[in-house]
Design a protein around this motif. Sequence first.
Motif, PDB file in Angstrom:
ATOM      1  N   ILE A  11      69.482 136.970 -12.678  1.00 29.54           N
ATOM      2  CA  ILE A  11      68.930 137.929 -13.645  1.00 29.54           C
ATOM      3  C   ILE A  11      70.084 138.376 -14.549  1.00 29.54           C
ATOM      4  CG2 ILE A  11      66.881 138.637 -12.390  1.00 29.54           C
ATOM      5  CD1 ILE A  11      68.435 141.041 -11.294  1.00 29.54           C
ATOM      6  N   GLU A  25      70.608 127.966 -18.271  1.00 25.79           N
ATOM      7  CA  GLU A  25      70.136 128.193 -16.895  1.00 25.79           C
ATOM      8  C   GLU A  25      68.617 128.359 -16.852  1.00 25.79           C
ATOM      9  OE1 GLU A  25      70.606 132.091 -14.402  1.00 25.79           O
ATOM     10  OE2 GLU A  25      72.358 130.817 -14.091  1.00 25.79           O
ATOM     11  N   ASP A  50      68.995 142.385 -15.016  1.00 25.86           N
ATOM     12  CA  ASP A  50      69.819 143.220 -14.150  1.00 25.86           C
ATOM     13  C   ASP A  50      70.207 144.441 -14.997  1.00 25.86           C
ATOM     14  OD1 ASP A  50      71.637 144.134 -12.317  1.00 25.86           O
ATOM     15  OD2 ASP A  50      72.828 142.296 -12.246  1.00 25.86           O
ATOM     16  N   ASP A 275      80.044 131.109 -11.340  1.00 25.05           N
ATOM     17  CA  ASP A 275      80.804 132.356 -11.229  1.00 25.05           C
ATOM     18  C   ASP A 275      80.205 133.338 -10.227  1.00 25.05           C
ATOM     19  OD1 ASP A 275      78.644 132.439 -13.092  1.00 25.05           O
ATOM     20  OD2 ASP A 275      79.332 134.393 -13.790  1.00 25.05           O
ATOM     21  N   TRP A 305      79.112 126.111 -19.770  1.00 35.38           N
ATOM     22  CA  TRP A 305      79.278 125.452 -21.068  1.00 35.38           C
ATOM     23  C   TRP A 305      80.502 125.984 -21.786  1.00 35.38           C
ATOM     24  CZ3 TRP A 305      76.592 121.535 -23.338  1.00 35.38           C
ATOM     25  CH2 TRP A 305      75.389 121.162 -22.755  1.00 35.38           C
TER      26      TRP A 305
HETATM   27  N1  MSP Z   1      73.532 139.965 -13.495  1.00 36.63           N
HETATM   28  C1  MSP Z   1      74.363 138.985 -12.875  1.00 36.63           C
HETATM   29  C2  MSP Z   1      73.565 138.064 -11.993  1.00 36.63           C
HETATM   30  C3  MSP Z   1      72.769 138.727 -10.908  1.00 36.63           C
HETATM   31  S1  MSP Z   1      71.820 137.554 -10.023  1.00 36.63           S
HETATM   32  C4  MSP Z   1      71.172 138.410  -8.731  1.00 36.63           C
HETATM   33  C5  MSP Z   1      75.043 138.135 -13.965  1.00 36.63           C
HETATM   34  N2  MSP Z   1      74.517 138.178 -15.191  1.00 36.63           N
HETATM   35  S2  MSP Z   1      75.091 137.363 -16.463  1.00 36.63           S
HETATM   36  O1  MSP Z   1      74.247 137.748 -17.565  1.00 36.63           O
HETATM   37  O2  MSP Z   1      76.490 137.604 -16.609  1.00 36.63           O
HETATM   38  O3  MSP Z   1      74.947 135.839 -16.150  1.00 36.63           O
HETATM   39  C6  MSP Z   1      73.674 135.276 -15.911  1.00 36.63           C
HETATM   40  C7  MSP Z   1      73.785 133.791 -15.626  1.00 36.63           C
HETATM   41  O4  MSP Z   1      74.268 133.121 -16.791  1.00 36.63           O
HETATM   42  C8  MSP Z   1      74.751 133.458 -14.490  1.00 36.63           C
HETATM   43  O5  MSP Z   1      74.186 132.515 -13.592  1.00 36.63           O
HETATM   44  C9  MSP Z   1      75.935 132.855 -15.213  1.00 36.63           C
HETATM   45  O6  MSP Z   1      76.614 131.884 -14.458  1.00 36.63           O
HETATM   46  C10 MSP Z   1      75.256 132.205 -16.409  1.00 36.63           C
HETATM   47  N3  MSP Z   1      76.210 131.967 -17.493  1.00 36.63           N
HETATM   48  C11 MSP Z   1      76.910 132.898 -18.198  1.00 36.63           C
HETATM   49  N4  MSP Z   1      77.737 132.235 -19.084  1.00 36.63           N
HETATM   50  C12 MSP Z   1      77.593 130.887 -18.936  1.00 36.63           C
HETATM   51  C13 MSP Z   1      78.069 129.745 -19.618  1.00 36.63           C
HETATM   52  N5  MSP Z   1      78.981 129.802 -20.572  1.00 36.63           N
HETATM   53  N6  MSP Z   1      77.554 128.540 -19.256  1.00 36.63           N
HETATM   54  C14 MSP Z   1      76.542 128.420 -18.322  1.00 36.63           C
HETATM   55  N7  MSP Z   1      76.076 129.481 -17.682  1.00 36.63           N
HETATM   56  C15 MSP Z   1      76.696 130.705 -17.824  1.00 36.63           C
HETATM   57  O7  MSP Z   1      75.993 137.453 -13.642  1.00 36.63           O
END
Ligand code: MSP
Length: 521
Positions: A11, A25, A50, A275, A305
Motif C-alpha cells: 500500500i 507494481e 498507507d 526495499d 526501476w
Molecule cells: N507504505 C509502504 C508499504 C507498506 S506495505 C504493507 C511503502 N510505500 S511506498 O509508496 O514507498 O512504496 C510502495 C511500493 O512501490 C513498494 O513496494 C516499493 O518497493 C515500490 N517502489 C517504489 N519505488 C520504486 C521503483 N523505483 N521501482 C519499482 N518499485 C518501487 O513502502
Amino acid sequence: MSKRFYITTAIDYVNGQPHLGHAYEKVVADVIARSRQSLGHEVFFLTGLDEHGQKVQQAAIAEGKTPQQYCDDLAVDWKRFVQTLGLSNNDFIRTSEQRHKAAVQAILGKLHREGHFYKAQYRGFYSTRQETFLTEKDRRPDGTFDPIYEPVNELIEENYYFKMAAHQQWLIDYIEKNPTFIQPDYRRNEVLGFLKNETLEDLCITRPVARLSWGIPVPFDEAYVTYVWFDALVNYFSVPIAHGDPVAVSAFPELGVRPIGPELWPADIHLIGKDILKFHAVYWPIMLKAMGAPLPKQLLVHGWWQKDGQKISKSTGNIIDPIAVIAEWGLDAFRYYVTRELDIGPDGNWTDAGFAARYNAELANGLGNLLNRSVSMLKRYRNGIVPKRSDELGPELAGYVGEVRQLLSENELQRALQAIWKIVNRANQYVDQTAPFKLAKDPAQAARLDEVLYNLVESCRLIAICLWPFLPQTAEKIFAQLGLKEEPNRLSAAQWGGLKEGHQTSDPVALFPRKDQPKAK
Ligand code: MSP
C-alpha cells in the motif's frame, strides 16, 4: 465456496506522488490477477494506501487541514491512478478506515494479552528537523552530527516493543522448509542470510500520542498510537476480516464479524518491492504466527526501476510520470513496456528510446499490423465473412498457447509475453509465406485463400485471449474487430477452431498507430 486466489500489492504512502515504481507494481499485480482469472480461478485483488505517520500529520498541518481531510483529498488522486492503470482490483484499503483500525486494535489487544509486548525506555538522539532517531552510525568522524539534523536532542521515550528474537529460529526453519515462500530465490537467500547472521531486534510498535496523534490508538494504553509497519502490514488481513473471510474472522471472534464471506486468507501472493522485503519476510510472518493465523503462501519481490541508468528521483528531475506516458502512448503500451522489459525480480532501466522502439516494432508493426492485415483482407476478399475452418497453423499455435498458459500459472509474465509474440511472429511470417494478396488475384486459388484467411483471423483470436491479462483494452478491441461479443478473458477459449464458418467480422481499426518521431523529452 472455494478459496479465492488472493493477491495484494504494497500500500503506497498517501503523501507520495504516484510514480513509475508504484505503477509498475500495480500493473504486475493486475496482470497476475487477470491471468489467474483467465485460468479459471476466482480472484481477489487488493491494493490501497498507507496513511498514518508523522510526515502526513505535519504535511496536513502545513496545509491547514486535518490529517483525515488531507488524506481524503490525496486518496482521490490515488483512486484515479488505479483507474488510469486499468486495475481489476476488488477492494481499495485506506488505513484510516474504521474497518482497518478495528482489526489493528483487535490484533494489538490479543497480542498484548498473550504477552508479546513489553514497555521499555528508549534513550537516544533525536533530530527534530528530520523527525528521526539517530544512531552512532550517523555521527561524523569528529563525533558531531551533520547540521542537516540540527537541533539534535537527547530523548528519553517509553514505547511498546514486540518481542522478536524468540521467533527467529522458527522463521529460519519455516523459510528453509518452504522454498517458494520468498521468490525469487536470491531474495530468499538474502533473508536467510540476514536471519542467520544477526539477532533480531525487538520491533518498536508505538509512538506517544503527545508526539504523534495521527495513528491508530493502542487499545490498552491511551497514551500511545501505533503506526507504520504494525498498522500497514495488517491491511492484508483487515480486509479479509471486513469481508467476513472465515479463516481471518475465526482468529478474532471479539470483532463479531460473521464468517460468511469469501475465502481469502491466506493470501496467495504479496507482491512487494525489494526495499520492503524485511518487513514482509520477518516482521509480518512473526506477527501472523503470534496472531495464530496461517502465513501467506508467497512473497513475490520485484526490483526497482531506474531511468537512463540513474535512480528515479524527484529532486534531480529524473522521473517518469506514468500518467503522462499513458496520455501520450495509451494505457496498453505502458502496460506492455513495463511487463515485457522487466522480469519480476531484477532491477530495470527505463529509456524513452527503448519504449518507442518496442512500441513501434512489437506493438505497431508486429501485433497491430497482423490484426490489420488479417481483418482488412478478410473484409476485402470475403466481405468479412469467416471461411471454412482450416487447421494449418492449429497444432503449432496450440503449443505456444500451452506455453503461455504454463508461464502465466508460474507468474513468468515476461516469458509469457515472449511466447505470445511467437504467435504474432509466426502469423506475420505466414502472411509473407502464403502471400494472400497474390492468391486473391487468381480465382483458381480461392480455396487456398480461404484457408489462409481462416488461419489468420483465428490466430488473432488466440492472441487476443492470451494477451488479455496484459493488455485488456487491446484484447477487447481485437475481439470487437473479429465481431466477437464475448470477453476475451478465458484461456479455456483459446482452442483452435473457435471462429465459426459464416461468422461476420467487423471493420479494421489501427490498434497502435505508428509513431515515427517519439517526442523528445
Ligand atoms: N507504505 C509502504 C508499504 C507498506 S506495505 C504493507 C511503502 N510505500 S511506498 O509508496 O514507498 O512504496 C510502495 C511500493 O512501490 C513498494 O513496494 C516499493 O518497493 C515500490 N517502489 C517504489 N519505488 C520504486 C521503483 N523505483 N521501482 C519499482 N518499485 C518501487 O513502502
